[in-house]
Motif scaffolding. Structure first.
Motif, mmCIF file in Angstrom:
data_model
loop_
_atom_site.group_PDB
_atom_site.id
_atom_site.type_symbol
_atom_site.label_atom_id
_atom_site.label_comp_id
_atom_site.label_asym_id
_atom_site.label_seq_id
_atom_site.Cartn_x
_atom_site.Cartn_y
_atom_site.Cartn_z
ATOM 1 N N ILE A 5 0.862 -1.187 0.000
ATOM 2 C CA ILE A 5 0.000 0.000 0.000
ATOM 3 C C ILE A 5 0.893 1.230 0.000
ATOM 4 N N LEU A 6 0.762 2.054 -1.028
ATOM 5 C CA LEU A 6 1.513 3.306 -1.112
ATOM 6 C C LEU A 6 0.530 4.462 -1.039
ATOM 7 N N VAL A 7 0.713 5.316 -0.041
ATOM 8 C CA VAL A 7 -0.126 6.504 0.099
ATOM 9 C C VAL A 7 0.754 7.721 -0.140
ATOM 10 N N ASN A 8 0.554 8.362 -1.287
ATOM 11 C CA ASN A 8 1.306 9.571 -1.632
ATOM 12 C C ASN A 8 0.584 10.774 -1.028
ATOM 13 N N ASN A 9 1.011 11.109 0.181
ATOM 14 C CA ASN A 9 0.345 12.168 0.942
ATOM 15 C C ASN A 9 1.133 13.471 0.973
ATOM 16 N N LEU A 10 2.442 13.396 0.765
ATOM 17 C CA LEU A 10 3.280 14.594 0.901
ATOM 18 C C LEU A 10 2.781 15.729 0.017
ATOM 19 N N GLY A 11 2.705 16.928 0.578
ATOM 20 C CA GLY A 11 2.301 18.084 -0.204
ATOM 21 C C GLY A 11 2.608 19.376 0.529
ATOM 22 N N ILE A 12 2.741 20.438 -0.224
ATOM 23 C CA ILE A 12 2.936 21.774 0.332
ATOM 24 C C ILE A 12 1.834 22.683 -0.183
ATOM 25 N N PHE A 13 1.552 23.740 0.567
ATOM 26 C CA PHE A 13 0.571 24.719 0.104
ATOM 27 C C PHE A 13 0.914 26.070 0.698
ATOM 28 N N GLY A 14 0.346 27.097 0.117
ATOM 29 C CA GLY A 14 0.557 28.447 0.611
ATOM 30 C C GLY A 14 -0.115 29.445 -0.316
ATOM 31 N N ALA A 15 -0.533 30.545 0.246
ATOM 32 C CA ALA A 15 -1.224 31.572 -0.536
ATOM 33 C C ALA A 15 -0.219 32.550 -1.137
ATOM 34 N N ARG A 16 -0.461 32.920 -2.411
ATOM 35 C CA ARG A 16 0.381 33.912 -3.066
ATOM 36 C C ARG A 16 -0.411 34.491 -4.244
ATOM 37 N N PRO A 17 -0.400 35.818 -4.435
ATOM 38 C CA PRO A 17 -1.079 36.392 -5.604
ATOM 39 C C PRO A 17 -0.559 35.762 -6.886
ATOM 40 N N ALA A 18 -1.477 35.490 -7.804
ATOM 41 C CA ALA A 18 -1.130 34.727 -9.007
ATOM 42 C C ALA A 18 0.041 35.333 -9.778
ATOM 43 N N LEU A 19 0.067 36.655 -9.924
ATOM 44 C CA LEU A 19 1.109 37.286 -10.729
ATOM 45 C C LEU A 19 2.443 37.388 -10.000
ATOM 46 N N HIS A 46 -1.178 27.924 -7.994
ATOM 47 C CA HIS A 46 -0.074 26.964 -8.171
ATOM 48 C C HIS A 46 -0.347 25.678 -7.400
ATOM 49 N N TYR A 47 -0.945 25.806 -6.227
ATOM 50 C CA TYR A 47 -1.332 24.625 -5.453
ATOM 51 C C TYR A 47 -2.454 23.873 -6.163
ATOM 52 N N GLY A 48 -3.475 24.611 -6.604
ATOM 53 C CA GLY A 48 -4.580 23.978 -7.315
ATOM 54 C C GLY A 48 -4.103 23.252 -8.557
ATOM 55 N N MET A 49 -3.202 23.886 -9.311
ATOM 56 C CA MET A 49 -2.645 23.258 -10.504
ATOM 57 C C MET A 49 -2.005 21.920 -10.177
ATOM 58 N N SER A 50 -1.223 21.887 -9.105
ATOM 59 C CA SER A 50 -0.511 20.655 -8.765
ATOM 60 C C SER A 50 -1.475 19.550 -8.364
ATOM 61 N N LYS A 51 -2.551 19.901 -7.682
ATOM 62 C CA LYS A 51 -3.510 18.883 -7.256
ATOM 63 C C LYS A 51 -4.378 18.412 -8.420
ATOM 64 N N THR A 52 -4.639 19.291 -9.389
ATOM 65 C CA THR A 52 -5.322 18.856 -10.608
ATOM 66 C C THR A 52 -4.441 17.875 -11.373
ATOM 67 N N ALA A 53 -3.161 18.189 -11.465
ATOM 68 C CA ALA A 53 -2.228 17.293 -12.141
ATOM 69 C C ALA A 53 -2.191 15.926 -11.468
ATOM 70 N N LEU A 54 -2.314 15.907 -10.142
ATOM 71 C CA LEU A 54 -2.279 14.644 -9.414
ATOM 72 C C LEU A 54 -3.493 13.775 -9.742
ATOM 73 N N LEU A 55 -4.624 14.402 -10.046
ATOM 74 C CA LEU A 55 -5.785 13.627 -10.503
ATOM 75 C C LEU A 55 -5.461 12.928 -11.824
ATOM 76 N N ALA A 56 -4.806 13.634 -12.730
ATOM 77 C CA ALA A 56 -4.432 13.046 -14.018
ATOM 78 C C ALA A 56 -3.423 11.923 -13.823
ATOM 79 N N VAL A 57 -2.453 12.138 -12.939
ATOM 80 C CA VAL A 57 -1.461 11.114 -12.647
ATOM 81 C C VAL A 57 -2.136 9.850 -12.115
#
Length: 264
Positions: free
Chosen positions: A85-99, A153-164
């Motif tokens: 059983i492999l649970v890929n849980n590691l992640g980082i997050f943080g708020a930052r203005p998009a630009l 940037h956080y949302g993008m990474s989690k969307t990518a993880l759905l595809a993965v």
């Protein structure tokens, strides 16, 4: 439903605290031997000792290593060569203005939140297929679907993880190995209480404070409270079990109804 994972070995990345630690405890209580991962040996050993006191009958293993690097991932693979059983849980997050998000920060979020899961899956999936049994679970977020303006940037990474997750499920097709994503909603993890009290009346008791926070700042939630890490762990334990043998390639929500859509 009695879930028995006796004889199974699990690895939960980023499991020294928070959701990862709750998942480790849940799997251990179901009988699995669980490897605890974090960047440093000291924090991992402390977590193994703490979780061992919480589940005395469990067999927790230290698996330190910064899996955002090839070298750190190799250390973990050496420490725990085979997992069921492999649970890929590691992640980082943080708020930052998009630009204000520069290229380096975009790459860092993709490296930590996406490529660590790819790297560990690539390391363990072949062995699971050879043994004709295995579970790969990627912990993602409601932000994968409801992209937050303050941390795209956080949302993008989690969307990518759905595809993965979906892609590796296809790679594992017909092998007895399942691959799924677990979509976690707003969760009661470290530091969240201070964050909530920055936004609501500090005189309120915690139960009322979190409900006020959810009502005003997270009104999409249908349970109108923060999710406890153990509630996410329950889904992971189920998906790790033989009862979930026909569930693969999915994105299963433990979001309290936060995402206003039917699928996923």
């Amino acid at each position: 439903m009695l879930i028995d994972l006796t004889g199974r070995t699990a690895l939960v990345t980023g499991s020294t605290q928070g959701i990862g630690a709750a998942i480790a405890v849940g799997l251990a209580r179901a009988g699995a031997r669980v490897a605890i991962n974090g960047r440093g040996r000291e924090s991992v050993d402390a977590a193994v000792a703490r979780l061992g006191r919480e589940v005395p009958e469990a067999g927790f293993l230290p698996a330190p290593g910064d899996i955002s690097t090839d070298e750190g991932a190799a250390r973990v693979l050496d420490a725990v060569p085979h997992v069921d059983i492999l649970v890929n849980n590691l992640g980082i997050f943080g708020a930052r203005p998009a630009l204000d998000i520069d290229d380096a920060e975009w790459r860092r979020y993709f490296e930590v939140n996406v490529l660590t899961a790819v790297r560990m899956t690539r390391g363990y999936l072949p062995g699971m297929r050879e043994r004709a049994w295995g579970r790969v679970l990627n912990i993602t977020s409601d932000s994968a679907i409801a992209i937050p303006a303050e941390m795209i940037h956080y949302g993008m990474s989690k969307t990518a993880l759905l595809a993965v997750s979906r892609g590796f499920a296809k790679e594992a097709a017909g092998s007895g190995v399942t691959v799924n994503a677990v979509i976690a909603g707003p969760t009661h993890t470290g530091g969240i209480e201070d964050f909530v009290y920055e936004l609501v009346d500090r005189a309120l008791p915690w139960d009322r404070a979190q409900r006020e926070f959810m009502r005003v700042y997270r009104p999409q939630s249908l349970i109108q409270r923060l999710i406890e890490p153990e509630e996410i762990a329950h889904m992971v334990v189920y998906l790790s079990s033989p009862f979930a043998s026909a569930t693969t390639g999915g994105a299963l929500r433990v979001d309290g109804g936060y995402v206003d859509s039917i699928l996923p």
